[in-house]
Design a protein around this motif. Sequence first.
Motif, PDB file in Angstrom:
ATOM      1  N   GLU A  65       0.836  -1.189   0.000  1.00  0.00           N
ATOM      2  CA  GLU A  65       0.000   0.000   0.000  1.00  0.00           C
ATOM      3  C   GLU A  65       0.873   1.241   0.000  1.00  0.00           C
ATOM      4  OE1 GLU A  65      -3.831   0.269   2.404  1.00  0.00           O
ATOM      5  OE2 GLU A  65      -2.585   1.717   3.485  1.00  0.00           O
TER       6      GLU A  65
ATOM      7  N   LYS B 251       0.250   5.634   0.221  1.00  0.00           N
ATOM      8  CA  LYS B 251      -0.680   6.750   0.335  1.00  0.00           C
ATOM      9  C   LYS B 251       0.025   8.057   0.008  1.00  0.00           C
ATOM     10  CE  LYS B 251      -3.668   4.913   3.991  1.00  0.00           C
ATOM     11  NZ  LYS B 251      -4.233   5.149   5.339  1.00  0.00           N
TER      12      LYS B 251
ATOM     13  N   THR C  94      -4.677   6.522  -2.497  1.00  0.00           N
ATOM     14  CA  THR C  94      -4.020   5.325  -1.986  1.00  0.00           C
ATOM     15  C   THR C  94      -3.986   4.267  -3.071  1.00  0.00           C
ATOM     16  OG1 THR C  94      -4.767   5.736   0.285  1.00  0.00           O
ATOM     17  CG2 THR C  94      -4.106   3.486  -0.260  1.00  0.00           C
TER      18      THR C  94
END
Lengths: 114, 116
Positions: free
Chosen positions: B56, B58, B63
């Motif tokens: 992941e 951001k 995101t």
Amino acid sequence: DAGITQSPRHKVTETGTPVTLRCHQTENHRYMYWYRQDPGHGLRLIHYSYGVKDTDKGEVSDGYSVSRSKTEDFLLTLESATSSQTSVYFCAISTVWGQDSPLHFGNGTRLTVT
Amino acid sequence: QQQVKQSPQSLIVQKGGIPIINCAYENTAFDYFPWYQQFPGKGPALLIAIRPDVSEKKEGRFTISFNKSAKQFSLHIMDSQPGDSATYFCAASENAGGTSYGKLTFGQGTILTVHP
């Protein structure tokens, strides 16, 4: 726009005629690219250049040629335009060496082949 | 042959909603996955990018989620605003040396509309 100018912005031409699109950059970056954008296909690479007189083919190069005689100019030529080449053409540059270098795109040339 | 498949083609959400755009790829040699945002009459511009060693990433309200085993990645836009209305493209590239840089394979694009 990272100093990229595409010309013309719009063009209508007839089938069978030659067409040249121009990409001009003001910052002497080495890497330049031509992409075409079509609905349902996203953007596809036509040709690219990694220096003066150094060019290579991309994914959809058939029917297109390019030339780069000066660092600042990258020309895309449709030798004999066909209706399938109706598209929006984008020139792009890489400002930094490396895979992570973002592509900076011009504002495109909308070409219609009738 | 579309090596990066993007869905949905279009997406409409209300302001504050969380639109999600999904992409799937086939080429296991891809190792760099950027997202580009395009406004009408303009060229695409890099929004955010990820490499497969993280799941992941951001940046502000944007995101990327990445699932290497499934060969899928997605873009989430938190607290979406009308100004986020644009076309979004996922893309992928492989590191095959210098002349491969900038050679992106793009998805088909998603037209996002955020209503006020």
